[in-house]
Write a protein that holds these residues in place. Structure first.
Motif, PDB file in Angstrom:
ATOM      1  N   ALA A 206       0.832  -1.205   0.000  1.00  0.00           N
ATOM      2  CA  ALA A 206       0.000   0.000   0.000  1.00  0.00           C
ATOM      3  C   ALA A 206       0.866   1.254   0.000  1.00  0.00           C
ATOM      4  O   ALA A 206       0.569   2.230  -0.700  1.00  0.00           O
ATOM      5  CB  ALA A 206      -0.933  -0.012   1.209  1.00  0.00           C
ATOM      6  N   VAL A 207       1.944   1.241   0.796  1.00  0.00           N
ATOM      7  CA  VAL A 207       2.878   2.369   0.809  1.00  0.00           C
ATOM      8  C   VAL A 207       3.504   2.546  -0.567  1.00  0.00           C
ATOM      9  O   VAL A 207       3.589   3.660  -1.104  1.00  0.00           O
ATOM     10  CB  VAL A 207       3.963   2.161   1.886  1.00  0.00           C
ATOM     11  CG1 VAL A 207       5.033   3.246   1.795  1.00  0.00           C
ATOM     12  CG2 VAL A 207       3.342   2.144   3.274  1.00  0.00           C
ATOM     13  N   GLN A 208       3.931   1.447  -1.153  1.00  0.00           N
ATOM     14  CA  GLN A 208       4.530   1.480  -2.485  1.00  0.00           C
ATOM     15  C   GLN A 208       3.567   2.074  -3.516  1.00  0.00           C
ATOM     16  O   GLN A 208       3.947   2.919  -4.342  1.00  0.00           O
ATOM     17  CB  GLN A 208       4.937   0.068  -2.895  1.00  0.00           C
ATOM     18  CG  GLN A 208       5.290  -0.108  -4.357  1.00  0.00           C
ATOM     19  CD  GLN A 208       6.699   0.323  -4.693  1.00  0.00           C
ATOM     20  OE1 GLN A 208       7.513   0.480  -3.814  1.00  0.00           O
ATOM     21  NE2 GLN A 208       6.972   0.509  -5.969  1.00  0.00           N
ATOM     22  N   ASP A 209       2.316   1.648  -3.472  1.00  0.00           N
ATOM     23  CA  ASP A 209       1.340   2.116  -4.444  1.00  0.00           C
ATOM     24  C   ASP A 209       1.095   3.617  -4.314  1.00  0.00           C
ATOM     25  O   ASP A 209       1.016   4.340  -5.315  1.00  0.00           O
ATOM     26  CB  ASP A 209       0.020   1.356  -4.277  1.00  0.00           C
ATOM     27  CG  ASP A 209       0.127  -0.101  -4.691  1.00  0.00           C
ATOM     28  OD1 ASP A 209       1.108  -0.460  -5.378  1.00  0.00           O
ATOM     29  OD2 ASP A 209      -0.762  -0.886  -4.307  1.00  0.00           O
ATOM     30  N   VAL A 210       0.969   4.099  -3.080  1.00  0.00           N
ATOM     31  CA  VAL A 210       0.715   5.531  -2.878  1.00  0.00           C
ATOM     32  C   VAL A 210       1.894   6.368  -3.357  1.00  0.00           C
ATOM     33  O   VAL A 210       1.732   7.355  -4.086  1.00  0.00           O
ATOM     34  CB  VAL A 210       0.413   5.814  -1.390  1.00  0.00           C
ATOM     35  CG1 VAL A 210       0.483   7.318  -1.110  1.00  0.00           C
ATOM     36  CG2 VAL A 210      -0.959   5.281  -1.021  1.00  0.00           C
ATOM     37  N   ILE A 211       3.092   5.990  -2.950  1.00  0.00           N
ATOM     38  CA  ILE A 211       4.268   6.795  -3.285  1.00  0.00           C
ATOM     39  C   ILE A 211       4.574   6.757  -4.775  1.00  0.00           C
ATOM     40  O   ILE A 211       4.944   7.774  -5.374  1.00  0.00           O
ATOM     41  CB  ILE A 211       5.477   6.324  -2.453  1.00  0.00           C
ATOM     42  CG1 ILE A 211       5.266   6.706  -0.976  1.00  0.00           C
ATOM     43  CG2 ILE A 211       6.778   6.910  -2.986  1.00  0.00           C
ATOM     44  CD1 ILE A 211       6.362   6.227  -0.046  1.00  0.00           C
ATOM     45  N   SER A 212       4.412   5.607  -5.396  1.00  0.00           N
ATOM     46  CA  SER A 212       4.783   5.454  -6.803  1.00  0.00           C
ATOM     47  C   SER A 212       3.769   6.041  -7.767  1.00  0.00           C
ATOM     48  O   SER A 212       4.106   6.322  -8.920  1.00  0.00           O
ATOM     49  CB  SER A 212       4.975   3.971  -7.136  1.00  0.00           C
ATOM     50  OG  SER A 212       6.025   3.417  -6.376  1.00  0.00           O
ATOM     51  N   ASN A 213       2.530   6.235  -7.316  1.00  0.00           N
ATOM     52  CA  ASN A 213       1.454   6.611  -8.243  1.00  0.00           C
ATOM     53  C   ASN A 213       0.815   7.963  -7.928  1.00  0.00           C
ATOM     54  O   ASN A 213      -0.198   8.315  -8.539  1.00  0.00           O
ATOM     55  CB  ASN A 213       0.373   5.533  -8.249  1.00  0.00           C
ATOM     56  CG  ASN A 213       0.901   4.212  -8.769  1.00  0.00           C
ATOM     57  OD1 ASN A 213       1.407   4.131  -9.887  1.00  0.00           O
ATOM     58  ND2 ASN A 213       0.821   3.174  -7.959  1.00  0.00           N
ATOM     59  N   ASN A 214       1.390   8.706  -6.996  1.00  0.00           N
ATOM     60  CA  ASN A 214       0.840  10.004  -6.639  1.00  0.00           C
ATOM     61  C   ASN A 214       1.955  11.030  -6.535  1.00  0.00           C
ATOM     62  O   ASN A 214       3.047  10.726  -6.038  1.00  0.00           O
ATOM     63  CB  ASN A 214       0.095   9.939  -5.305  1.00  0.00           C
ATOM     64  CG  ASN A 214      -1.141   9.066  -5.365  1.00  0.00           C
ATOM     65  OD1 ASN A 214      -2.208   9.517  -5.773  1.00  0.00           O
ATOM     66  ND2 ASN A 214      -1.001   7.805  -4.977  1.00  0.00           N
ATOM     67  N   SER A 215       1.690  12.227  -6.991  1.00  0.00           N
ATOM     68  CA  SER A 215       2.668  13.305  -6.872  1.00  0.00           C
ATOM     69  C   SER A 215       1.949  14.590  -6.503  1.00  0.00           C
ATOM     70  O   SER A 215       0.720  14.687  -6.619  1.00  0.00           O
ATOM     71  CB  SER A 215       3.442  13.484  -8.182  1.00  0.00           C
ATOM     72  OG  SER A 215       2.597  13.988  -9.204  1.00  0.00           O
ATOM     73  N   GLY A 216       2.712  15.590  -6.078  1.00  0.00           N
ATOM     74  CA  GLY A 216       2.124  16.862  -5.689  1.00  0.00           C
ATOM     75  C   GLY A 216       1.142  16.694  -4.539  1.00  0.00           C
ATOM     76  O   GLY A 216       1.315  15.823  -3.685  1.00  0.00           O
ATOM     77  N   PRO A 217       0.071  17.491  -4.493  1.00  0.00           N
ATOM     78  CA  PRO A 217      -0.901  17.379  -3.401  1.00  0.00           C
ATOM     79  C   PRO A 217      -1.551  16.000  -3.289  1.00  0.00           C
ATOM     80  O   PRO A 217      -1.957  15.591  -2.198  1.00  0.00           O
ATOM     81  CB  PRO A 217      -1.937  18.463  -3.756  1.00  0.00           C
ATOM     82  CG  PRO A 217      -1.152  19.475  -4.525  1.00  0.00           C
ATOM     83  CD  PRO A 217      -0.162  18.670  -5.334  1.00  0.00           C
ATOM     84  N   LYS A 218      -1.644  15.260  -4.408  1.00  0.00           N
ATOM     85  CA  LYS A 218      -2.205  13.908  -4.337  1.00  0.00           C
ATOM     86  C   LYS A 218      -1.333  12.995  -3.475  1.00  0.00           C
ATOM     87  O   LYS A 218      -1.837  12.075  -2.824  1.00  0.00           O
ATOM     88  CB  LYS A 218      -2.363  13.327  -5.735  1.00  0.00           C
ATOM     89  CG  LYS A 218      -3.465  13.980  -6.547  1.00  0.00           C
ATOM     90  CD  LYS A 218      -3.605  13.320  -7.904  1.00  0.00           C
ATOM     91  CE  LYS A 218      -4.732  13.965  -8.713  1.00  0.00           C
ATOM     92  NZ  LYS A 218      -4.873  13.338 -10.055  1.00  0.00           N
TER      93      LYS A 218
END
Length: 292
Positions: A206-218
């Protein structure tokens, strides 16, 4: 996106157990690589939030002890750390206090704080030839993710002045669910007699998915949502080792950071269920990674 090229990278490092200071591993190799790159690019200093120092009430503190001692490190021979000279950056620390106050934080200097392994473990592995000027910022013991994200956002401007921002905590860090036997009996922190349990694997992903697929305010929104993940409390019995991830997402999650995604650069599993993931946001060259 040209402005991003003026910003230093940001690191979220999982420091793991104390034995990570003395054992060779993929994470240690990557920490050294990051330190070498920082030196090559002439950083002014390091701004760092760890996981072992927090303040009560609504306070936040910045370390201003000019000659701090080092807390002893269990299961590591003193030769690995005792003679390493710390390099507190007092002028930058005082400046950080003023920056935080200007944004409404109840911030103050702490002239008596002695450094703990969560920060100097990383510094020794990154900069074995000598510690750069370093500023340590505390957490707040209420462990509000938005509070710590705002701390990172407040200090983000220092990236434009060639300071390196680092959060030292843990991607999956629940001491109560680790398997300690091999380390206690044989000094083997990397023994994996059994695979990690499902909850650890699930939250790591879950951590991997959030960090790898979101940038900026997302990125900021995604990181706060992780604290509501069904396996969050299994992965973090206490919130302290996840607050530096919030700090990092504040420092690397501005609108100006859109399009620059975090990358998993190294990883080690310790004590069966502790996942030491090493993430970097941005590059020295300012290149952008597209989401697959």
């Amino acid at each position: 996106m040209a402005a991003q090229k003026t910003l230093t990278p940001v690191h979220f490092f999982s420091h793991g157990s104390t034995m990570m200071l003395g054992e060779e591993c993929e994470s240690a190799t990557y920490w050294k690589k990051c330190g070498d790159e920082a030196i090559a690019h002439g950083i002014k200093g390091v701004i760092m939030m760890g996981a072992h120092w927090d303040c009560l009430g609504d306070k936040i503190q910045v370390a201003t002890n000019p000659k701090p001692n080092k807390s002893p490190v269990a299961y590591v021979h003193p030769s690995k750390y005792a003679n390493y000279k710390l390099n507190p950056d007092i002028p930058t620390a005082n400046r950080c206090v003023e920056m935080l106050k200007a944004e409404g934080f109840n911030a103050e200097a702490n002239p008596n704080f002695d450094w703990i392994h969560d920060t100097y473990l990383i510094l020794i592995r990154m900069f074995p030839g000598g510690c750069p000027p370093t500023t340590l910022v505390s957490m707040n013991a209420r462990f509000d993710p938005h509070y710590h994200m705002k701390v990172g956002s407040t200090l983000r401007a220092l990236r434009k002045e060639n300071y390196l921002v680092i959060g030292s905590g843990g991607a999956v860090h629940n001491l109560y669910r680790n398997v300690w036997g091999p380390m206690l009996q044989h000094r083997d922190n990397f023994a994996q007699e059994n695979p990690p349990e499902a909850w650890a694997m699930e939250f790591r992903q879950a951590v991997q998915d959030v960090i790898s697929n979101n940038s900026g305010p997302k990125l900021r929104r995604g990181m706060t949502r992780l604290m509501k993940h069904p396996q969050y409390r299994d992965a973090h019995a206490t919130d302290d080792h996840f607050m530096s991830a919030m700090f990092v997402s504040g420092a690397a999650g501005d609108v100006e950071d859109e399009g620059y995604y975090g990358e998993l650069m190294a990883e080690d599993w310790e004590l069966t269920n502790m996942c030491n993931s090493q993430y970097t946001f941005g590059t020295w060259g300012g290149s952008m990674r597209e989401v697959a």
